[in-house]
Motif scaffolding. Structure first.
Motif, short mmCIF file in Angstrom:
data_model
loop_
_atom_site.label_atom_id
_atom_site.label_comp_id
_atom_site.label_asym_id
_atom_site.label_seq_id
_atom_site.Cartn_x
_atom_site.Cartn_y
_atom_site.Cartn_z
N LEU A 31 -30.05 88.62 60.41
CA LEU A 31 -30.37 87.55 61.41
C LEU A 31 -29.38 86.26 61.23
O LEU A 31 -29.41 85.42 62.44
CB LEU A 31 -31.84 87.16 61.31
CG LEU A 31 -32.25 86.40 60.27
CD1 LEU A 31 -33.90 85.62 60.45
CD2 LEU A 31 -32.69 87.31 58.86
N GLY A 32 -28.78 86.12 60.00
CA GLY A 32 -27.93 84.83 60.06
C GLY A 32 -28.44 83.63 60.06
O GLY A 32 -27.97 82.62 60.45
N VAL A 52 -24.92 95.14 64.67
CA VAL A 52 -25.93 95.32 63.27
C VAL A 52 -27.13 95.74 63.44
O VAL A 52 -27.75 96.96 63.06
CB VAL A 52 -25.94 93.99 62.57
CG1 VAL A 52 -26.34 94.23 60.97
CG2 VAL A 52 -24.35 93.13 62.55
P1 NAD Z 1 -26.93 87.78 66.05
O1 NAD Z 1 -26.86 86.36 66.28
O2 NAD Z 1 -26.38 88.44 67.10
O3 NAD Z 1 -28.07 88.59 66.11
C1 NAD Z 1 -29.40 87.90 65.27
C2 NAD Z 1 -30.70 88.45 65.57
O4 NAD Z 1 -31.45 88.01 64.65
C3 NAD Z 1 -31.06 88.40 66.76
O5 NAD Z 1 -31.24 89.78 67.37
C4 NAD Z 1 -32.49 87.60 66.77
O6 NAD Z 1 -33.16 88.08 67.54
C5 NAD Z 1 -32.79 87.93 65.34
N1 NAD Z 1 -33.35 86.47 64.63
C6 NAD Z 1 -33.00 85.53 64.74
N2 NAD Z 1 -33.75 84.52 64.22
C7 NAD Z 1 -35.08 85.23 63.75
C8 NAD Z 1 -36.23 85.06 63.13
N3 NAD Z 1 -36.55 84.08 62.66
N4 NAD Z 1 -37.04 86.46 62.69
C9 NAD Z 1 -36.68 87.64 63.16
N5 NAD Z 1 -35.37 87.86 63.85
C10 NAD Z 1 -34.57 86.70 64.20
O7 NAD Z 1 -26.17 88.05 64.57
P2 NAD Z 1 -25.58 89.37 64.10
O8 NAD Z 1 -24.17 89.42 64.83
O9 NAD Z 1 -26.42 90.67 64.23
O10 NAD Z 1 -25.33 88.95 62.60
C11 NAD Z 1 -26.32 88.58 61.79
C12 NAD Z 1 -26.03 87.98 60.37
O11 NAD Z 1 -25.18 89.18 59.97
C13 NAD Z 1 -24.82 86.94 60.55
O12 NAD Z 1 -25.17 86.14 59.24
C14 NAD Z 1 -23.51 87.42 60.51
O13 NAD Z 1 -22.64 86.70 60.05
C15 NAD Z 1 -23.63 88.54 59.63
N6 NAD Z 1 -22.62 89.81 59.71
C16 NAD Z 1 -22.29 90.16 58.51
C17 NAD Z 1 -21.53 91.32 58.59
C18 NAD Z 1 -20.92 91.89 57.29
O14 NAD Z 1 -20.14 92.72 57.23
N7 NAD Z 1 -21.68 91.65 56.17
C19 NAD Z 1 -20.94 91.91 59.90
C20 NAD Z 1 -21.50 91.30 60.96
C21 NAD Z 1 -22.47 90.20 61.00
#
Ligand code: NAD
Length: 291
Positions: free
Chosen positions: A212-213, A169
């Motif tokens: 970021l989730g 993402v």
């Molecule tokens: P991931 O856990 O692989 O990455 C999360 C990122 O957020 C990391 O790079 C981390 O460094 C950053 N992060 C964490 N805490 C942080 C903070 N306090 N400040 C700044 N950055 C911070 O997650 P992902 O796979 O990229 O997914 C992120 C979110 O998107 C999740 O909720 C996931 O479920 C969602 N998602 C949604 C879709 C969709 O279709 N809408 C698709 C994929 C992922």
């Protein structure tokens, strides 16, 4: 404040693909075929894969769901992928992530034939995307671009702040927004868990992509008036009052952030719907290129 209605735009994308697929069939050609591989029975993954298979049916694609138990050996999974790579009638392959710890996601992604990698995760597709060559674009960032484009949101010269740097993402999103394309030409700041001055940065942003989730992480005090806010986050938060026992939350505190925005995506009904639509577009492209 305007809602970026992912459900509506996704439906338009699906309608277009359905019409194109009907034309293919009329011309005696076969429908695009997506093979989805699911390992284990994680609730969220089950839901995502089921939604993808259902969308294939809606559009008129062929879909095959291949399931493995959570303890499947890595080699067995890799052999299945190789088998799918060889199958002429399979156009697209996706392996639902995350995978159990004993399986290397990197090996799995690298084993999928690049020309069938409709998730756009293979290094060859990522490399092409970075260079601006034709490639399968990872479905979630691709879905975001489709949404921005549908609502004619100006990106040129804007400051986009992407929160999250994952390979699926945040990172591709940051690259795509910076490219010299109609949905690019932003000045991009990519933030992650080691970013110190996040609020300082988001307050400068014309466009914020929160990926970021962390539920309701982006609050109103972090957003400037008139910003475009894209909420990618999907987290299941326990809620015993709901039939399912949980609710889906985005990374944006929607109720307080929305009044400050020019445009904002809801969760659900925003980026999630667009991700599937983008995957379907990639699958159609795969079938066309393989013909
Ligand atoms: P991931 O856990 O692989 O990455 C999360 C990122 O957020 C990391 O790079 C981390 O460094 C950053 N992060 C964490 N805490 C942080 C903070 N306090 N400040 C700044 N950055 C911070 O997650 P992902 O796979 O990229 O997914 C992120 C979110 O998107 C999740 O909720 C996931 O479920 C969602 N998602 C949604 C879709 C969709 O279709 N809408 C698709 C994929 C992922």
């Amino acid at each position: 404040m305007n809602i970026l209605d992912g459900k509506l735009v996704a439906q338009a994308v699906k309608d277009e693909l359905k019409a194109k697929t009907e034309l293919l069939k009329k011309a005696g050609k076969s429908s695009p075929h997506l093979a989805a591989v699911l390992v284990g029975n994680d609730g969220a993954s089950e839901t995502y894969v089921a939604a993808k298979v259902k969308t294939c049916e809606e559009i008129g694609y062929i879909s095959t769901l291949i399931r493995f138990d959570a303890d499947v050996e890595e080699d067995v999974l890799l052999d299945k992928i190789r088998e799918l790579n060889e199958k002429k009638d399979v156009n697209g392959i996706l392996v639902q992530l995350p995978l159990p710890r004993h399986i290397s996601e990197e090996k799995v992604i690298n084993t999928i034939a690049a020309e069938k990698d409709v998730d756009g995760f293979h290094p060859s597709n990522i490399g092409k995307m970075v260079q601006g060559q034709p490639a399968y674009i990872p479905a979630t960032p691709y879905g975001v671009l489709l949404l921005l484009s549908h609502y004619n949101i100006e990106t040129k010269g804007k400051h986009a702040v992407v929160i999250g740097r994952s390979n699926i993402v945040g990172r591709p999103m940051s690259i795509l927004l910076s490219q010299n394309t109609p949905t690019g030409n932003c000045t991009v700041t990519i933030c992650h868990s080691h970013t110190h001055n996040l609020k300082e940065l988001t307050l400068q942003a014309d466009i914020i992509v929160a990926a970021l989730g962390k539920p309701a992480f982006l609050t109103a005090d972090m957003v400037k008036e008139g910003a475009v806010v894209i909420d990618v986050g999907i987290t299941r938060v326990e809620d015993p009052t709901k039939k399912k026992g949980y609710v889906i939350k985005g990374d944006v505190a929607f109720d307080e952030v929305a009044p400050k925005c020019s445009y904002i995506t809801p969760v659900p009904g925003g980026v999630g719907a667009m991700t599937i639509a983008a995957l379907m577009k990639n699958t159609y492209l795969a079938a066309s290129l393989q013909e």
